[in-house]
Design an enzyme around this catalytic site. Structure first.
Site, PDB file in Angstrom:
ATOM      1  N   GLU A 154     -20.337  55.568 -59.040  1.00  0.00           N
ATOM      2  CA  GLU A 154     -20.961  54.723 -59.815  1.00  0.00           C
ATOM      3  C   GLU A 154     -22.324  54.563 -59.950  1.00  0.00           C
ATOM      4  O   GLU A 154     -23.004  54.669 -60.996  1.00  0.00           O
ATOM      5  CB  GLU A 154     -20.238  53.277 -59.718  1.00  0.00           C
ATOM      6  CG  GLU A 154     -18.765  53.259 -60.160  1.00  0.00           C
ATOM      7  CD  GLU A 154     -18.080  51.872 -60.000  1.00  0.00           C
ATOM      8  OE1 GLU A 154     -19.079  50.915 -59.336  1.00  0.00           O
ATOM      9  OE2 GLU A 154     -17.042  51.849 -60.275  1.00  0.00           O
ATOM     10  N   HIS A 211     -19.142  43.346 -63.074  1.00  0.00           N
ATOM     11  CA  HIS A 211     -18.490  44.416 -62.293  1.00  0.00           C
ATOM     12  C   HIS A 211     -19.202  44.787 -60.891  1.00  0.00           C
ATOM     13  O   HIS A 211     -20.361  44.590 -60.846  1.00  0.00           O
ATOM     14  CB  HIS A 211     -18.638  45.904 -63.202  1.00  0.00           C
ATOM     15  CG  HIS A 211     -18.243  46.994 -62.415  1.00  0.00           C
ATOM     16  ND1 HIS A 211     -17.257  47.341 -62.309  1.00  0.00           N
ATOM     17  CD2 HIS A 211     -19.052  47.862 -61.641  1.00  0.00           C
ATOM     18  CE1 HIS A 211     -16.988  48.479 -61.585  1.00  0.00           C
ATOM     19  NE2 HIS A 211     -18.147  48.828 -61.132  1.00  0.00           N
ATOM     20  N   TYR A 267     -14.022  53.616 -66.613  1.00  0.00           N
ATOM     21  CA  TYR A 267     -12.771  52.768 -66.392  1.00  0.00           C
ATOM     22  C   TYR A 267     -11.812  53.957 -66.883  1.00  0.00           C
ATOM     23  O   TYR A 267     -10.874  53.562 -67.438  1.00  0.00           O
ATOM     24  CB  TYR A 267     -12.760  51.714 -67.647  1.00  0.00           C
ATOM     25  CG  TYR A 267     -13.778  50.391 -67.264  1.00  0.00           C
ATOM     26  CD1 TYR A 267     -13.772  49.979 -65.899  1.00  0.00           C
ATOM     27  CD2 TYR A 267     -14.252  49.895 -68.214  1.00  0.00           C
ATOM     28  CE1 TYR A 267     -14.182  48.836 -65.612  1.00  0.00           C
ATOM     29  CE2 TYR A 267     -14.858  48.683 -67.945  1.00  0.00           C
ATOM     30  CZ  TYR A 267     -15.115  48.077 -66.425  1.00  0.00           C
ATOM     31  OH  TYR A 267     -15.669  47.244 -66.251  1.00  0.00           O
TER      32      TYR A 267
END
Ligand code: UDP
Ligand code: MG
Length: 135
Positions: free
Chosen positions: A126, A115, A49
């Site tokens: 990711e 998410h 984040y």
């Protein structure tokens, strides 16, 4: 085949919605090729984040995301990155339409259940970031 990183957040686990959400992903026709339950730490959250570190809600977001286990997964399919974003619904719970995961179950913008990577670039980052967590 396109791949995306999906993570069911601690509220999904606490509210016993993991099975329901997994069913929606499978019903859509996507393939879950790897999946694991684990705990996040502050270090990985600061990376994950990074775009939100200066926001006033960042401390609340961190404490929420470390409040219990998450379920991380690799999901595969044609156009799965955008397809999963559409299945999830938008970030703000009041904007997510019924029929989407967030629209049907999320009543908080922070605790919004799921998410999903938002582009090819973030999916690649990711999937790399969470590779060791998924092993
Ligand atoms: N978030 C929040 N308040 C906001 C915006 C975001 O608590 O005003 C949280 C929420 O859990 C969201 C996460 O921060 O899912 C990441 O924000 P992003 O804008 O990347 O939304 P997402 O990609 O998850 O839809
Ligand atoms: Mg995002």
């Amino acid at each position: 085949m396109e791949k995306t990183y999906i993570m069911l957040k601690p509220d999904a686990v606490r509210r016993n919605l993991v099975g329901n959400i997994i069913s929606r992903i499978e019903n859509k026709g996507y393939k879950i090729s790897k999946m694991k339950m684990f705990n996040l730490n502050e270090e990985v959250l600061k990376e994950h984040y990074a775009h939100l570190i200066d926001k006033p809600f960042f401390p609340e977001l961190t404490s929420f995301m470390t409040s219990g286990p998450v379920v991380g997964m690799i999901v595969e399919g044609d156009g799965v990155i955008l397809g999963m974003r559409n299945l999830m619904g938008p970030t703000k719970c009041e904007e997510a339409m019924p029929g989407t995961i967030r629209g049907d179950y999320a009543y908080s913008t922070t605790e919004n259940l799921i998410h999903g990577s938002d582009s090819k670039e973030t999916a690649e980052e990711e999937l790399k970031r969470f590779e060791t967590f998924l092993d």
